[in-house]
Design a protein around this motif. Structure first.
Motif, PDB file in Angstrom:
ATOM      1  N   ALA A   1       0.868  -1.178   0.000  1.00 54.61           N
ATOM      2  CA  ALA A   1       0.000   0.000   0.000  1.00 54.61           C
ATOM      3  C   ALA A   1       0.901   1.224   0.000  1.00 54.61           C
ATOM      4  O   ALA A   1       1.707   1.403   0.907  1.00 54.61           O
ATOM      5  CB  ALA A   1      -0.905  -0.001   1.225  1.00 54.61           C
ATOM      6  N   THR A   2       0.782   2.037  -1.030  1.00 56.77           N
ATOM      7  CA  THR A   2       1.695   3.159  -1.201  1.00 56.77           C
ATOM      8  C   THR A   2       0.990   4.347  -1.831  1.00 56.77           C
ATOM      9  O   THR A   2      -0.068   4.195  -2.441  1.00 56.77           O
ATOM     10  CB  THR A   2       2.896   2.741  -2.078  1.00 56.77           C
TER      11      THR A   2
ATOM     12  N   MET B   1       5.427   0.848  -9.724  1.00 55.87           N
ATOM     13  CA  MET B   1       4.627  -0.377  -9.711  1.00 55.87           C
ATOM     14  C   MET B   1       5.433  -1.554 -10.243  1.00 55.87           C
ATOM     15  O   MET B   1       5.464  -2.628  -9.633  1.00 55.87           O
ATOM     16  CB  MET B   1       3.370  -0.200 -10.557  1.00 55.87           C
ATOM     17  N   VAL B   2       6.091  -1.359 -11.354  1.00 53.82           N
ATOM     18  CA  VAL B   2       6.886  -2.436 -11.963  1.00 53.82           C
ATOM     19  C   VAL B   2       8.018  -2.849 -11.038  1.00 53.82           C
ATOM     20  O   VAL B   2       8.277  -4.044 -10.844  1.00 53.82           O
ATOM     21  CB  VAL B   2       7.425  -2.002 -13.344  1.00 53.82           C
ATOM     22  N   ARG B   3       8.688  -1.888 -10.423  1.00 56.61           N
ATOM     23  CA  ARG B   3       9.813  -2.184  -9.525  1.00 56.61           C
ATOM     24  C   ARG B   3       9.358  -3.058  -8.358  1.00 56.61           C
ATOM     25  O   ARG B   3      10.016  -4.042  -8.015  1.00 56.61           O
ATOM     26  CB  ARG B   3      10.426  -0.874  -9.018  1.00 56.61           C
TER      27      ARG B   3
ATOM     28  N   GLY C   1       8.642  -8.716  -5.965  1.00 57.00           N
ATOM     29  CA  GLY C   1       7.928  -9.849  -5.408  1.00 57.00           C
ATOM     30  C   GLY C   1       6.585  -9.583  -4.768  1.00 57.00           C
ATOM     31  O   GLY C   1       6.017 -10.483  -4.162  1.00 57.00           O
ATOM     32  N   THR C   2       6.048  -8.359  -4.883  1.00 60.61           N
ATOM     33  CA  THR C   2       4.727  -8.139  -4.295  1.00 60.61           C
ATOM     34  C   THR C   2       3.652  -8.888  -5.077  1.00 60.61           C
ATOM     35  O   THR C   2       3.793  -9.133  -6.267  1.00 60.61           O
ATOM     36  CB  THR C   2       4.381  -6.638  -4.219  1.00 60.61           C
ATOM     37  N   ASP C   3       2.602  -9.270  -4.376  1.00 56.17           N
ATOM     38  CA  ASP C   3       1.485  -9.950  -5.031  1.00 56.17           C
ATOM     39  C   ASP C   3       0.443  -8.958  -5.524  1.00 56.17           C
ATOM     40  O   ASP C   3      -0.209  -9.192  -6.539  1.00 56.17           O
ATOM     41  CB  ASP C   3       0.834 -10.939  -4.058  1.00 56.17           C
ATOM     42  N   ARG C   4       0.276  -7.886  -4.788  1.00 55.78           N
ATOM     43  CA  ARG C   4      -0.689  -6.843  -5.149  1.00 55.78           C
ATOM     44  C   ARG C   4      -0.076  -5.486  -4.829  1.00 55.78           C
ATOM     45  O   ARG C   4       0.721  -5.362  -3.911  1.00 55.78           O
ATOM     46  CB  ARG C   4      -1.993  -6.975  -4.358  1.00 55.78           C
ATOM     47  N   TYR C   5      -0.514  -4.487  -5.569  1.00 61.03           N
ATOM     48  CA  TYR C   5      -0.020  -3.121  -5.418  1.00 61.03           C
ATOM     49  C   TYR C   5      -1.241  -2.222  -5.332  1.00 61.03           C
ATOM     50  O   TYR C   5      -2.051  -2.206  -6.260  1.00 61.03           O
ATOM     51  CB  TYR C   5       0.828  -2.766  -6.646  1.00 61.03           C
ATOM     52  N   VAL C   6      -1.417  -1.528  -4.200  1.00 63.03           N
ATOM     53  CA  VAL C   6      -2.581  -0.683  -3.969  1.00 63.03           C
ATOM     54  C   VAL C   6      -2.116   0.743  -3.738  1.00 63.03           C
ATOM     55  O   VAL C   6      -1.226   0.992  -2.921  1.00 63.03           O
ATOM     56  CB  VAL C   6      -3.375  -1.170  -2.742  1.00 63.03           C
TER      57      VAL C   6
ATOM     58  N   LEU D   1      -9.284  -7.511  -2.596  1.00 63.19           N
ATOM     59  CA  LEU D   1      -7.949  -7.987  -2.956  1.00 63.19           C
ATOM     60  C   LEU D   1      -7.502  -9.191  -2.140  1.00 63.19           C
ATOM     61  O   LEU D   1      -6.753 -10.025  -2.637  1.00 63.19           O
ATOM     62  CB  LEU D   1      -6.916  -6.860  -2.787  1.00 63.19           C
ATOM     63  N   VAL D   2      -7.946  -9.274  -0.903  1.00 59.74           N
ATOM     64  CA  VAL D   2      -7.474 -10.370  -0.055  1.00 59.74           C
ATOM     65  C   VAL D   2      -8.356 -11.617  -0.134  1.00 59.74           C
ATOM     66  O   VAL D   2      -8.015 -12.634   0.452  1.00 59.74           O
ATOM     67  CB  VAL D   2      -7.306  -9.927   1.419  1.00 59.74           C
TER      68      VAL D   2
END
Length: 58
Positions: free
Chosen positions: A21-22, A30-32, A37-42, A54-55
């Motif tokens: 969460a950022t 996002m790509v970085r 290794g993140t599964d989701r990006y919020v 998401l969960v």
């Protein structure tokens, strides 16, 4: 240490799911983090309903 560094350290110890969460919404960020290794990006702000969706298992 930034979030990508922390994520790499976490991935070295665990394969559990990770949601980042950022406030950063740039495609490069996002790509970085996805590459790290993140599964989701919020991106903040987000609703509780969005996070709950998401969960949920797929």
């Amino acid at each position: 240490m930034d979030g990508a560094d922390l994520l790499r350290m976490l991935r070295a110890a665990s394969r559990g799911p990770v949601i980042v969460a950022t406030a950063r919404d740039g495609k490069a960020d996002m790509v970085r983090l996805l590459d790290a290794g993140t599964d989701r990006y919020v991106v903040k702000p987000y609703s509780a309903a969005w996070l709950a969706a998401l969960v949920q298992p797929s």
